[in-house]
Design a protein around this motif. Structure first.
Motif, PDB file in Angstrom:
ATOM      1  N   GLN A 141       3.755  24.189  42.280  1.00 51.85           N
ATOM      2  CA  GLN A 141       4.183  23.126  41.248  1.00 51.85           C
ATOM      3  C   GLN A 141       5.443  22.584  41.772  1.00 51.85           C
ATOM      4  O   GLN A 141       6.503  23.182  42.100  1.00 51.85           O
ATOM      5  CB  GLN A 141       4.347  23.991  39.877  1.00 51.85           C
ATOM      6  CG  GLN A 141       3.049  24.554  39.315  1.00 51.85           C
ATOM      7  CD  GLN A 141       3.635  24.951  37.964  1.00 51.85           C
ATOM      8  OE1 GLN A 141       4.592  24.555  37.295  1.00 51.85           O
ATOM      9  NE2 GLN A 141       2.867  26.233  37.696  1.00 51.85           N
ATOM     10  N   ARG A 142       5.483  21.376  41.518  1.00 49.90           N
ATOM     11  CA  ARG A 142       6.656  20.379  41.799  1.00 49.90           C
ATOM     12  C   ARG A 142       7.354  20.286  40.734  1.00 49.90           C
ATOM     13  O   ARG A 142       6.933  19.999  39.632  1.00 49.90           O
ATOM     14  CB  ARG A 142       6.336  18.931  42.531  1.00 49.90           C
ATOM     15  CG  ARG A 142       5.669  18.946  43.958  1.00 49.90           C
ATOM     16  CD  ARG A 142       5.513  17.816  44.377  1.00 49.90           C
ATOM     17  NE  ARG A 142       4.559  16.751  43.638  1.00 49.90           N
ATOM     18  CZ  ARG A 142       4.446  15.714  43.731  1.00 49.90           C
ATOM     19  NH1 ARG A 142       4.849  14.999  44.643  1.00 49.90           N
ATOM     20  NH2 ARG A 142       3.479  14.956  42.944  1.00 49.90           N
ATOM     21  N   PRO A 143       8.850  19.730  40.824  1.00 46.94           N
ATOM     22  CA  PRO A 143       9.552  19.448  39.571  1.00 46.94           C
ATOM     23  C   PRO A 143       8.988  18.343  38.950  1.00 46.94           C
ATOM     24  O   PRO A 143       8.499  17.363  39.600  1.00 46.94           O
ATOM     25  CB  PRO A 143      10.928  19.270  40.137  1.00 46.94           C
ATOM     26  CG  PRO A 143      11.041  19.937  41.364  1.00 46.94           C
ATOM     27  CD  PRO A 143       9.647  19.966  41.820  1.00 46.94           C
ATOM     28  N   ARG A 144       9.258  18.103  37.464  1.00 45.19           N
ATOM     29  CA  ARG A 144       8.692  16.778  36.976  1.00 45.19           C
ATOM     30  C   ARG A 144       9.758  16.474  35.813  1.00 45.19           C
ATOM     31  O   ARG A 144      10.653  17.395  35.478  1.00 45.19           O
ATOM     32  CB  ARG A 144       7.465  17.078  36.005  1.00 45.19           C
ATOM     33  CG  ARG A 144       6.295  17.541  36.942  1.00 45.19           C
ATOM     34  CD  ARG A 144       5.079  17.671  35.935  1.00 45.19           C
ATOM     35  NE  ARG A 144       5.208  18.855  35.043  1.00 45.19           N
ATOM     36  CZ  ARG A 144       5.293  20.026  35.351  1.00 45.19           C
ATOM     37  NH1 ARG A 144       4.665  20.475  36.428  1.00 45.19           N
ATOM     38  NH2 ARG A 144       5.209  21.122  34.475  1.00 45.19           N
ATOM     39  N   GLY A 145      10.031  15.209  35.845  1.00 49.04           N
ATOM     40  CA  GLY A 145      11.057  14.769  34.849  1.00 49.04           C
ATOM     41  C   GLY A 145      12.677  15.281  34.918  1.00 49.04           C
ATOM     42  O   GLY A 145      13.055  15.301  36.267  1.00 49.04           O
ATOM     43  N   TRP A 157      13.595  18.131  35.351  1.00 47.85           N
ATOM     44  CA  TRP A 157      13.922  19.096  36.259  1.00 47.85           C
ATOM     45  C   TRP A 157      14.047  18.683  37.779  1.00 47.85           C
ATOM     46  O   TRP A 157      14.529  19.760  38.325  1.00 47.85           O
ATOM     47  CB  TRP A 157      12.323  20.155  36.397  1.00 47.85           C
ATOM     48  CG  TRP A 157      12.460  20.987  35.204  1.00 47.85           C
ATOM     49  CD1 TRP A 157      11.709  21.051  34.060  1.00 47.85           C
ATOM     50  CD2 TRP A 157      13.282  22.130  35.063  1.00 47.85           C
ATOM     51  NE1 TRP A 157      12.076  22.130  33.153  1.00 47.85           N
ATOM     52  CE2 TRP A 157      13.167  22.784  33.907  1.00 47.85           C
ATOM     53  CE3 TRP A 157      14.087  22.838  35.830  1.00 47.85           C
ATOM     54  CZ2 TRP A 157      13.708  24.148  33.498  1.00 47.85           C
ATOM     55  CZ3 TRP A 157      14.738  24.080  35.660  1.00 47.85           C
ATOM     56  CH2 TRP A 157      14.688  24.643  34.557  1.00 47.85           C
ATOM     57  N   TRP A 158      14.158  17.722  38.036  1.00 49.90           N
ATOM     58  CA  TRP A 158      14.617  17.190  39.433  1.00 49.90           C
ATOM     59  C   TRP A 158      16.106  17.501  39.286  1.00 49.90           C
ATOM     60  O   TRP A 158      16.479  18.053  40.371  1.00 49.90           O
ATOM     61  CB  TRP A 158      14.293  15.740  39.587  1.00 49.90           C
ATOM     62  CG  TRP A 158      12.921  15.580  40.212  1.00 49.90           C
ATOM     63  CD1 TRP A 158      11.686  15.166  39.646  1.00 49.90           C
ATOM     64  CD2 TRP A 158      12.301  15.936  41.495  1.00 49.90           C
ATOM     65  NE1 TRP A 158      10.665  15.124  40.285  1.00 49.90           N
ATOM     66  CE2 TRP A 158      10.937  15.860  41.560  1.00 49.90           C
ATOM     67  CE3 TRP A 158      12.671  16.780  42.664  1.00 49.90           C
ATOM     68  CZ2 TRP A 158       9.891  15.897  42.511  1.00 49.90           C
ATOM     69  CZ3 TRP A 158      11.760  16.773  43.812  1.00 49.90           C
ATOM     70  CH2 TRP A 158      10.547  16.441  43.865  1.00 49.90           C
ATOM     71  N   SER A 162      17.064  21.311  38.597  1.00 51.08           N
ATOM     72  CA  SER A 162      16.846  22.230  39.596  1.00 51.08           C
ATOM     73  C   SER A 162      18.097  22.141  40.858  1.00 51.08           C
ATOM     74  O   SER A 162      18.382  23.021  41.427  1.00 51.08           O
ATOM     75  CB  SER A 162      15.522  21.909  40.653  1.00 51.08           C
ATOM     76  OG  SER A 162      14.465  22.074  39.852  1.00 51.08           O
ATOM     77  N   ASP A 214      10.454  24.701  29.012  1.00 52.58           N
ATOM     78  CA  ASP A 214       9.253  23.653  29.260  1.00 52.58           C
ATOM     79  C   ASP A 214       8.989  23.681  30.629  1.00 52.58           C
ATOM     80  O   ASP A 214       8.537  22.968  31.333  1.00 52.58           O
ATOM     81  CB  ASP A 214       9.858  22.465  28.823  1.00 52.58           C
ATOM     82  CG  ASP A 214      11.059  21.982  29.552  1.00 52.58           C
ATOM     83  OD1 ASP A 214      11.916  22.759  30.236  1.00 52.58           O
ATOM     84  OD2 ASP A 214      11.402  20.579  29.676  1.00 52.58           O
ATOM     85  N   ALA A 215       9.283  24.988  31.342  1.00 54.42           N
ATOM     86  CA  ALA A 215       8.800  25.075  32.605  1.00 54.42           C
ATOM     87  C   ALA A 215       8.180  26.729  33.201  1.00 54.42           C
ATOM     88  O   ALA A 215       8.801  27.506  32.405  1.00 54.42           O
ATOM     89  CB  ALA A 215      10.179  24.655  33.647  1.00 54.42           C
ATOM     90  N   SER A 263      10.345  27.337  37.921  1.00 52.21           N
ATOM     91  CA  SER A 263      11.845  26.848  38.140  1.00 52.21           C
ATOM     92  C   SER A 263      12.652  27.768  39.171  1.00 52.21           C
ATOM     93  O   SER A 263      13.541  27.237  39.477  1.00 52.21           O
ATOM     94  CB  SER A 263      12.362  27.174  36.672  1.00 52.21           C
ATOM     95  OG  SER A 263      11.870  28.359  36.138  1.00 52.21           O
ATOM     96  N   TRP A 276      12.127  26.177  42.555  1.00 58.44           N
ATOM     97  CA  TRP A 276      13.015  25.025  42.493  1.00 58.44           C
ATOM     98  C   TRP A 276      14.364  25.336  42.787  1.00 58.44           C
ATOM     99  O   TRP A 276      14.933  24.696  43.619  1.00 58.44           O
ATOM    100  CB  TRP A 276      12.778  24.141  41.536  1.00 58.44           C
ATOM    101  CG  TRP A 276      11.127  23.734  41.042  1.00 58.44           C
ATOM    102  CD1 TRP A 276      10.101  23.828  42.074  1.00 58.44           C
ATOM    103  CD2 TRP A 276      10.528  23.524  39.845  1.00 58.44           C
ATOM    104  NE1 TRP A 276       9.157  23.581  41.303  1.00 58.44           N
ATOM    105  CE2 TRP A 276       9.091  23.406  39.999  1.00 58.44           C
ATOM    106  CE3 TRP A 276      11.203  23.284  38.623  1.00 58.44           C
ATOM    107  CZ2 TRP A 276       8.680  23.073  38.929  1.00 58.44           C
ATOM    108  CZ3 TRP A 276      10.107  22.909  37.503  1.00 58.44           C
ATOM    109  CH2 TRP A 276       8.784  22.631  37.656  1.00 58.44           C
TER     110      TRP A 276
END
Length: 302
Positions: free
Chosen positions: A51-55, A57-58, A61, A165-166, A171, A174
């Motif tokens: 899973q990549r970070p979204r929104g 979470w970039w 992270s 939300d992750a 997480s 990341w």
């Protein structure tokens, strides 16, 4: 209690990390040491959950990677090289109090009487283990360990605040990956080429990355999602217990009667902070299934 048992994996693994770092890793490369601990662990967890970070979470992270990984790992590495195993792990035991105070302001978790009593008793045990009159205790090492405790306490509560939300493993991956990527160019600029590593050092880095980082951080952040910060902080007192016992059993450090009394007080503090059986669920947003359900086919291989 299953969350307590899972969370306890982290401080026990971190307690062994002080000894492994002190005995087997190069003492003059804290930046590379931190990077080689964080980046492989982050990439392994990233490969497991895919899973990549979204929104948001970039940038989250990046912030958590700096606090919980980059700065924290460098400080812990330095403390592990400057202090005996028992002292280095014991300074970190002040974190329950710090986590309770930070959680009160950031996530509105007011510490209970049992948590405060456990923290006070555990802190008393820490003092008994620290104030042994031993010679050669490095003040820079103590300051590095104390700074690591404060930075990580703040970072862990931030991770708890943002965790709803992750996925926990994602997480964690990341944070570790971001922290390792931040460290690599700094290490190259400050320390030059990577240090030559012996076979024992490579094996030690493998243990530190897989057990004391990937597994330990996944367990710790899972505990923070499902338990009050005060309970998790008190479980963290198993860190100095592990460090002192390992230093005594393997490194030949002398365990005095005073330190034994301190260890007993620390364990009393942990017991006081345990969740009450049959009590109200701590986090209504937390999933009712264990973390293994989030990545069922992959978690056991961590």
């Amino acid at each position: 209690m299953r969350w307590v048992a899972l969370t306890a994996v982290a401080p026990v693994a971190w307690g062994t990390n002080y000894f492994v770092t002190h005995e087997f890793l190069p003492p003059d490369s804290p930046l590379y040491g931190a990077a080689l601990r964080a980046l492989p662990a982050g990439l392994i967890l990233l490969a497991l959950c895919r899973q990549r970070p979204r929104g948001a979470w970039w940038w989250r992270s990046a912030v958590l990677g700096l606090l919980n990984v980059s700065v924290f790992f460098v400080l812990v590495y330095a403390a592990s090289q400057l202090l005996p195993t028992s002292i280095a792990s014991t300074v970190m035991a002040v974190s329950p109090l710090a986590m309770m105070l930070i959680a009160w302001s950031l996530v509105s978790e007011r510490p209970g009487v049992a948590h405060l009593a456990g923290a006070a008793i555990g802190l008393g045990g820490v003092c008994l283990m620290l104030l042994t009159g031993a010679e050669g205790v490095s003040m820079p090492g103590v300051l590095a360990s104390a700074a690591a405790m404060l930075v990580s306490s703040f970072g862990h509560i931030l991770a708890k605040r943002w965790s709803a939300d992750a996925d926990v493993l994602a997480s964690t991956a990341w944070q570790l990956t971001a922290g390792g990527l931040f460290l690599l160019p700094v290490a190259a600029a400050v320390e030059g080429p990577p240090p030559a590593l012996s076979t024992s050092a490579l094996l030690a880095f493998g243990y530190v990355a897989l057990v004391a980082t990937a597994l330990a951080f996944a367990a710790w952040f899972t505990g923070l999602r499902h338990l009050p910060a005060g309970t998790v902080g008190l479980i963290g007192l198993l860190n100095p217990v592990t460090g002192v016992l390992l230093g005594t059993a393997v490194a030949g450090e002398v365990l005095t009667v005073q330190q034994l009394c301190g260890l007993a007080l620390v364990l009393v503090g942990v017991v006081l902070g345990r969740p009450k059986r049959g009590g109200r669920r701590h986090n209504s947003q937390a999933p009712s299934h264990p973390v293994a359900d989030e990545c069922p086919a992959r978690v056991p291989s961590v």
